[in-house]
Design a protein around this motif. Structure first.
Motif, mmCIF file in Angstrom:
data_model
loop_
_atom_site.group_PDB
_atom_site.id
_atom_site.type_symbol
_atom_site.label_atom_id
_atom_site.label_comp_id
_atom_site.label_asym_id
_atom_site.label_seq_id
_atom_site.Cartn_x
_atom_site.Cartn_y
_atom_site.Cartn_z
ATOM 1 N N ALA A 63 0.812 -1.219 0.000
ATOM 2 C CA ALA A 63 0.000 0.000 0.000
ATOM 3 C C ALA A 63 0.842 1.264 0.000
ATOM 4 O O ALA A 63 0.511 2.244 -0.680
ATOM 5 C CB ALA A 63 -0.943 -0.006 1.196
ATOM 6 N N ASP A 64 1.923 1.282 0.784
ATOM 7 C CA ASP A 64 2.702 2.513 0.972
ATOM 8 C C ASP A 64 4.116 2.119 1.385
ATOM 9 O O ASP A 64 4.377 1.858 2.557
ATOM 10 C CB ASP A 64 2.044 3.384 2.042
ATOM 11 N N ALA A 65 5.034 2.092 0.430
ATOM 12 C CA ALA A 65 6.391 1.618 0.715
ATOM 13 C C ALA A 65 7.127 2.502 1.726
ATOM 14 O O ALA A 65 7.737 1.981 2.668
ATOM 15 C CB ALA A 65 7.187 1.502 -0.576
ATOM 16 N N PRO A 66 7.126 3.841 1.586
ATOM 17 C CA PRO A 66 7.831 4.655 2.586
ATOM 18 C C PRO A 66 7.282 4.458 3.994
ATOM 19 O O PRO A 66 8.055 4.355 4.961
ATOM 20 C CB PRO A 66 7.619 6.092 2.089
ATOM 21 N N ASP A 67 5.965 4.383 4.127
ATOM 22 C CA ASP A 67 5.377 4.201 5.455
ATOM 23 C C ASP A 67 5.715 2.830 6.027
ATOM 24 O O ASP A 67 6.001 2.700 7.226
ATOM 25 C CB ASP A 67 3.855 4.377 5.370
ATOM 26 N N ALA A 68 5.702 1.794 5.183
ATOM 27 C CA ALA A 68 6.051 0.448 5.646
ATOM 28 C C ALA A 68 7.491 0.403 6.142
ATOM 29 O O ALA A 68 7.792 -0.231 7.155
ATOM 30 C CB ALA A 68 5.846 -0.570 4.528
ATOM 31 N N LEU A 69 8.389 1.083 5.443
ATOM 32 C CA LEU A 69 9.783 1.122 5.877
ATOM 33 C C LEU A 69 9.910 1.845 7.216
ATOM 34 O O LEU A 69 10.603 1.360 8.122
ATOM 35 C CB LEU A 69 10.642 1.808 4.822
ATOM 36 N N ARG A 70 9.252 2.990 7.354
ATOM 37 C CA ARG A 70 9.335 3.733 8.620
ATOM 38 C C ARG A 70 8.814 2.898 9.777
ATOM 39 O O ARG A 70 9.422 2.854 10.854
ATOM 40 C CB ARG A 70 8.547 5.043 8.503
ATOM 41 N N LYS A 71 7.677 2.243 9.588
ATOM 42 C CA LYS A 71 7.114 1.410 10.656
ATOM 43 C C LYS A 71 8.062 0.284 11.031
ATOM 44 O O LYS A 71 8.261 -0.023 12.212
ATOM 45 C CB LYS A 71 5.763 0.831 10.206
ATOM 46 N N THR A 72 8.657 -0.355 10.020
ATOM 47 C CA THR A 72 9.536 -1.492 10.281
ATOM 48 C C THR A 72 10.798 -1.052 11.014
ATOM 49 O O THR A 72 11.235 -1.713 11.965
ATOM 50 C CB THR A 72 9.884 -2.203 8.964
ATOM 51 N N LEU A 73 11.395 0.045 10.579
ATOM 52 C CA LEU A 73 12.569 0.564 11.278
ATOM 53 C C LEU A 73 12.234 0.932 12.716
ATOM 54 O O LEU A 73 13.004 0.645 13.640
ATOM 55 C CB LEU A 73 13.124 1.787 10.547
ATOM 56 N N ASP A 74 11.095 1.569 12.915
ATOM 57 C CA ASP A 74 10.683 1.959 14.263
ATOM 58 C C ASP A 74 10.505 0.729 15.158
ATOM 59 O O ASP A 74 10.931 0.716 16.319
ATOM 60 C CB ASP A 74 9.384 2.768 14.197
ATOM 61 N N GLN A 75 9.880 -0.321 14.608
ATOM 62 C CA GLN A 75 9.705 -1.565 15.373
ATOM 63 C C GLN A 75 11.054 -2.196 15.703
ATOM 64 O O GLN A 75 11.299 -2.620 16.843
ATOM 65 C CB GLN A 75 8.856 -2.549 14.580
ATOM 66 N N LEU A 76 11.941 -2.265 14.713
ATOM 67 C CA LEU A 76 13.248 -2.877 14.925
ATOM 68 C C LEU A 76 14.055 -2.122 15.976
ATOM 69 O O LEU A 76 14.653 -2.728 16.878
ATOM 70 C CB LEU A 76 14.015 -2.933 13.607
ATOM 71 N N LEU A 77 14.064 -0.815 15.887
ATOM 72 C CA LEU A 77 14.817 -0.017 16.852
ATOM 73 C C LEU A 77 14.201 -0.108 18.243
ATOM 74 O O LEU A 77 14.914 -0.078 19.250
ATOM 75 C CB LEU A 77 14.893 1.433 16.392
ATOM 76 N N GLY A 78 12.873 -0.229 18.293
ATOM 77 C CA GLY A 78 12.216 -0.420 19.583
ATOM 78 C C GLY A 78 12.621 -1.734 20.229
ATOM 79 O O GLY A 78 12.891 -1.798 21.439
ATOM 80 N N ILE A 79 12.677 -2.799 19.428
ATOM 81 C CA ILE A 79 13.106 -4.097 19.945
ATOM 82 C C ILE A 79 14.551 -4.021 20.427
ATOM 83 O O ILE A 79 14.899 -4.505 21.511
ATOM 84 C CB ILE A 79 12.965 -5.181 18.855
ATOM 85 N N ALA A 80 15.418 -3.397 19.624
ATOM 86 C CA ALA A 80 16.827 -3.293 19.984
ATOM 87 C C ALA A 80 17.020 -2.473 21.254
ATOM 88 O O ALA A 80 17.874 -2.785 22.085
ATOM 89 C CB ALA A 80 17.614 -2.679 18.825
#
Length: 271
Positions: free
Chosen positions: A157-174
């Motif tokens: 649906a939205d590649a830039p938004d999907a990337l931002r969400k994924t990075l945010d999730q990954l950094l939150g886990i880290a």
């Protein structure tokens, strides 16, 4: 570290990017100049787009220079958009399933870098992948998990938004689990068959290299880990924390913004 290249433009033989240039991806597989490892011999892969929405895919565990089929395929297969990758394994065994690019539907994805302390982050990453996408998993790399997270976050649906969400999730886990001084470094390129997206991100500001060409001799443009002709003015570095969206005749750049608390926590943990 791996080396990668991605092309979009007029239809050309794959060899025009992968094999023929003076510092082609094939040359980089044996003599990388801007990576910790000069040799990238843990497999290779190519995803190319033709008359169907889904890409063709050819991957093997052999070093790219040792596969006797590769020169013939690169000479005879023509494409207007393709991604190619040579692997230096950091996470996951040397197997065909762990070779890039990874594909699903119309998407193809490849990665250079690594997710620090992946073994301790993996379970939390897996928990964020939707059941349908998790069932697609074939390998054991951090790269494939990151791709499946992006798909789960609405890549279609939205590649830039999907990337931002994924990075945010990954950094939150880290930030919760701790990276123990092991950085998260992501230089990626991915495509839906009409555009190429590419970005560089690292929590220590040392993302692996990526360059974008001006118009090449055959009328297209390309991303590559290292300029295909060697250092020259027609290639410029891709900026960190930016998502480049390259389509025929158009380049858009999207800022990648992540939660400040995550990057602050990561710097504290690695200090």
């Amino acid at each position: 570290m791996c080396r990668l290249a991605a092309y979009i433009g007029t239809e050309i033989p794959l060899e025009n990017i992968i094999a023929r240039p003076r510092h082609s991806l094939l040359v980089q597989s044996q003599d990388a100049q801007e990576a910790k490892l000069r040799v990238n011999g843990d497999g290779f892969g190519i995803a190319w787009y033709g008359h169907l929405p889904e890409p063709g895919l050819f991957k093997d565990v052999l070093p790219a220079w040792a596969d006797t089929n590769l020169p013939s395929i690169c000479r005879l297969v023509r494409s207007r958009l393709f991604l190619a990758h040579v692997r230096a394994a950091t996470t996951g065994a040397s197997s065909r399933e762990n070779c890039h690019p990874f594909t699903h539907g119309r998407w193809a994805f490849m990665h250079n870098g690594g997710i620090g302390n992946f073994g301790h982050l993996r379970r939390d990453m897996e928990a964020l992948i939707g059941d349908d996408y998790y069932a697609l998993r074939r390998g054991t790399t951090d790269s494939e998990l990151f791709f499946l997270m992006m798909l789960s976050n609405g890549l279609d649906a939205d590649a830039p938004d999907a990337l931002r969400k994924t990075l945010d999730q990954l950094l939150g886990i880290a930030a919760r689990r701790g990276t123990a001084g092991q950085p998260i470094r992501l230089t990626c390129a991915f495509s839906d068959g009409t555009r190429i997206f590419a970005f560089r991100f690292a929590d220590d500001r040392q993302a692996p290299t990526l360059y974008l060409s001006d118009c090449l001799d055959h009328g297209g443009r390309a991303f590559a880990s290292e300029p295909l002709e060697g250092p020259c003015a027609r290639w410029r570095a891709v900026e960190q924390d930016q998502l480049y969206e390259l389509a025929p005749g158009r380049l858009d750049v999207h800022a990648i913004a992540v939660a400040p608390s995550h990057t602050t926590s990561l710097r504290s943990l690695s200090a």
